[in-house]
Design a protein around this motif. Structure first.
Motif, PDB file in Angstrom:
ATOM      1  N   ARG A 270      12.705 -15.419  11.903  1.00 23.73           N
ATOM      2  CA  ARG A 270      11.730 -15.364  10.819  1.00 23.73           C
ATOM      3  C   ARG A 270      12.224 -16.139   9.600  1.00 23.73           C
ATOM      4  O   ARG A 270      11.461 -16.863   8.951  1.00 23.73           O
ATOM      5  CB  ARG A 270      11.449 -13.906  10.458  1.00 23.73           C
ATOM      6  N   ARG A 271      13.499 -15.976   9.284  1.00 23.94           N
ATOM      7  CA  ARG A 271      14.080 -16.739   8.176  1.00 23.94           C
ATOM      8  C   ARG A 271      13.894 -18.230   8.397  1.00 23.94           C
ATOM      9  O   ARG A 271      13.450 -18.966   7.496  1.00 23.94           O
ATOM     10  CB  ARG A 271      15.566 -16.414   8.036  1.00 23.94           C
ATOM     11  N   ASP A 272      14.259 -18.699   9.571  1.00 25.68           N
ATOM     12  CA  ASP A 272      14.204 -20.131   9.849  1.00 25.68           C
ATOM     13  C   ASP A 272      12.775 -20.657   9.777  1.00 25.68           C
ATOM     14  O   ASP A 272      12.526 -21.750   9.251  1.00 25.68           O
ATOM     15  CB  ASP A 272      14.803 -20.420  11.218  1.00 25.68           C
ATOM     16  N   ALA A 273      11.828 -19.883  10.296  1.00 27.63           N
ATOM     17  CA  ALA A 273      10.430 -20.318  10.268  1.00 27.63           C
ATOM     18  C   ALA A 273       9.922 -20.408   8.833  1.00 27.63           C
ATOM     19  O   ALA A 273       9.232 -21.377   8.464  1.00 27.63           O
ATOM     20  CB  ALA A 273       9.573 -19.355  11.082  1.00 27.63           C
ATOM     21  N   LEU A 274      10.248 -19.412   8.026  1.00 24.59           N
ATOM     22  CA  LEU A 274       9.774 -19.432   6.648  1.00 24.59           C
ATOM     23  C   LEU A 274      10.421 -20.563   5.862  1.00 24.59           C
ATOM     24  O   LEU A 274       9.737 -21.305   5.132  1.00 24.59           O
ATOM     25  CB  LEU A 274      10.067 -18.088   5.966  1.00 24.59           C
ATOM     26  N   LEU A 275      11.730 -20.738   5.981  1.00 25.55           N
ATOM     27  CA  LEU A 275      12.399 -21.790   5.222  1.00 25.55           C
ATOM     28  C   LEU A 275      11.881 -23.171   5.599  1.00 25.55           C
ATOM     29  O   LEU A 275      11.705 -24.037   4.730  1.00 25.55           O
ATOM     30  CB  LEU A 275      13.908 -21.710   5.430  1.00 25.55           C
ATOM     31  N   ALA A 276      11.637 -23.391   6.881  1.00 20.42           N
ATOM     32  CA  ALA A 276      11.113 -24.689   7.314  1.00 20.42           C
ATOM     33  C   ALA A 276       9.736 -24.944   6.724  1.00 20.42           C
ATOM     34  O   ALA A 276       9.429 -26.066   6.278  1.00 20.42           O
ATOM     35  CB  ALA A 276      11.072 -24.743   8.837  1.00 20.42           C
ATOM     36  N   TRP A 336      11.015 -13.352  -1.678  1.00 23.41           N
ATOM     37  CA  TRP A 336      10.109 -13.237  -0.535  1.00 23.41           C
ATOM     38  C   TRP A 336      10.859 -12.519   0.585  1.00 23.41           C
ATOM     39  O   TRP A 336      11.816 -13.046   1.150  1.00 23.41           O
ATOM     40  CB  TRP A 336       9.686 -14.631  -0.081  1.00 23.41           C
ATOM     41  N   CYS A 337      10.425 -11.327   0.935  1.00 19.00           N
ATOM     42  CA  CYS A 337      11.021 -10.601   2.053  1.00 19.00           C
ATOM     43  C   CYS A 337      10.440 -11.142   3.348  1.00 19.00           C
ATOM     44  O   CYS A 337       9.224 -11.101   3.559  1.00 19.00           O
ATOM     45  CB  CYS A 337      10.749  -9.101   1.937  1.00 19.00           C
ATOM     46  N   PHE A 338      11.324 -11.661   4.211  1.00 21.68           N
ATOM     47  CA  PHE A 338      10.828 -12.268   5.450  1.00 21.68           C
ATOM     48  C   PHE A 338      10.923 -11.329   6.650  1.00 21.68           C
ATOM     49  O   PHE A 338      10.875 -11.782   7.810  1.00 21.68           O
ATOM     50  CB  PHE A 338      11.524 -13.602   5.742  1.00 21.68           C
ATOM     51  N   ALA A 339      11.019 -10.034   6.404  1.00 22.53           N
ATOM     52  CA  ALA A 339      11.011  -9.059   7.496  1.00 22.53           C
ATOM     53  C   ALA A 339       9.573  -8.738   7.908  1.00 22.53           C
ATOM     54  O   ALA A 339       9.147  -7.581   7.949  1.00 22.53           O
ATOM     55  CB  ALA A 339      11.751  -7.798   7.082  1.00 22.53           C
TER      56      ALA A 339
END
Length: 359
Positions: A270-276, A336-339
């Motif tokens: 989820r972190r990687d998807a959001l940061l990208a 931004w909480c990415f959970a």
């Protein structure tokens, strides 16, 4: 239809086997008071759990608390007096700096900085200079809320050496210890370089890794000399944590390792998807979090993070936490909480992009 990313908690319900353990304890009649420091099976289970990743921690050094924030309040009550000087690495979850202030201490702040590579960094020399020889305590939260910064092991050792020399307490909030994205089992811990008699208090919680935010259960690891005083402070604050919750935590520690690892793996995706996705939006810069569950991002030209967060709720229907909530160092940022599931993260990022294009 506001998409909520402002809360710092997992999106999933606590795993069923933990809930079933609590139900079984209730059905067995576990509705009474318990020992101030926690039930023996849980303290022993925590000792075994910690010992699998750190130097041995005797169960007598473990204090079970009614939440992680209760653990932090108890730690502060045990070591702080009005007029004491405390140094904190910031930006920081506001409770960590307000607790010392409630007790009459003064808090000096040492800020993290965002490098050109979008990594959060601490100037260790600046921190040690701020601590000096007369601070009563230093507060470190690693992995950090809100940035995801994680303190390197070498920095921990240098900080501990300085504090040892001058009799200064370290309060290490390690609530996100298990939530790291480099493939390791956990982040570096102050428990690793420390000796049992060091002036070190480590606080932790079941809320994050075991997805138990509403259960309100945490723990402290303290020097043997503090155990008796902590028992009294627990009595004066909450008396004890509920027995059926503690029984569920025993099962979480015994059977929950695969659940924790799966949760962390999913968080990393989820972190990687959001940061990208954020990297593709013009005017948005997000620091790369090494741990925890947050992206701390800034938007070009934004000076008032609270006004921006309100505008995003009203006009983009996404809920992000204003950076100023984590101190003046967070002004201009949003947390931004990415959970949350990846489709929700991507939809919210698209809403953010459309909002910025209309500005």
């Amino acid at each position: 239809d506001v998409m909520p990313f402002w809360f710092g908690e997992p999106d999933a319900v606590t795993p069923a086997f933990i809930r079933e353990a609590a139900k079984a304890a209730l059905d067995a009649g576990d509705t009474f008071y318990h020992h101030n420091l926690g039930i023996a099976p849980l303290r022993e289970a925590l000792s075994a759990y910690l010992g699998r990743a750190h130097p041995p921690v005797e169960s007598e050094r473990i204090v079970v608390t009614s939440s992680g924030v209760n653990a932090l309040m108890l730690a502060a009550q045990a070591i702080l007096s009005p007029g004491d000087r405390v140094v904190a690495v910031v930006p920081l979850w506001p409770n960590l700096v307000e607790i010392p202030r409630i007790l009459g201490a003064e808090v000096a702040r040492v800020p993290l900085t965002l490098s050109p590579e979008r990594r959060w960094r601490l100037d260790l020399d600046r921190l040690i200079d701020a601590i000096g020889t007369d601070a009563r305590a230093v507060i470190v939260n690693s992995p950090n809320n809100p940035t995801g910064w994680t303190m390197p092991d070498d920095d921990m050792r240098a900080l501990l050496a300085h504090c040892r020399r001058h009799g200064i307490w370290i309060v290490s909030d390690e609530a996100y210890e298990r939530l790291v994205f480099d493939g390791s089992r956990q982040a570096p811990s102050m428990l690793d370089p420390a000796s049992p008699d060091d002036r070190l208090i480590v606080a932790n919680t079941f809320s994050k890794a075991w997805q138990m935010t509403g259960w309100r259960l945490g723990w402290l690891v303290v020097p043997p000399s503090l155990g008796a005083d902590l028992g009294k402070l627990v009595e004066f604050n909450t008396s004890c944590a509920p027995g059926f919750v503690q029984q569920a935590a025993v099962v979480a520690l015994r059977d929950g390792e695969s659940v924790v690892r799966s949760f962390v793996d999913e968080l990393g995706r989820r972190r990687d998807a959001l940061l990208a996705r954020l990297a593709a939006i013009e005017g948005v810069e997000a620091g790369i979090p090494d741990g925890a569950m947050y992206a701390f991002l800034r938007i070009a030209g934004a000076k008032d993070s609270l006004a921006l967060a309100k505008s995003l709720v009203n006009h983009a229907r996404i809920g992000l936490a204003p950076g100023v909530a984590f101190g003046p160092e967070g002004e201009g940022f949003l947390r931004w909480c990415f959970a949350r599931p990846i489709p929700e993260l991507l939809e919210a990022a698209a809403r953010l992009e459309r909002f910025l294009q209309r500005r």
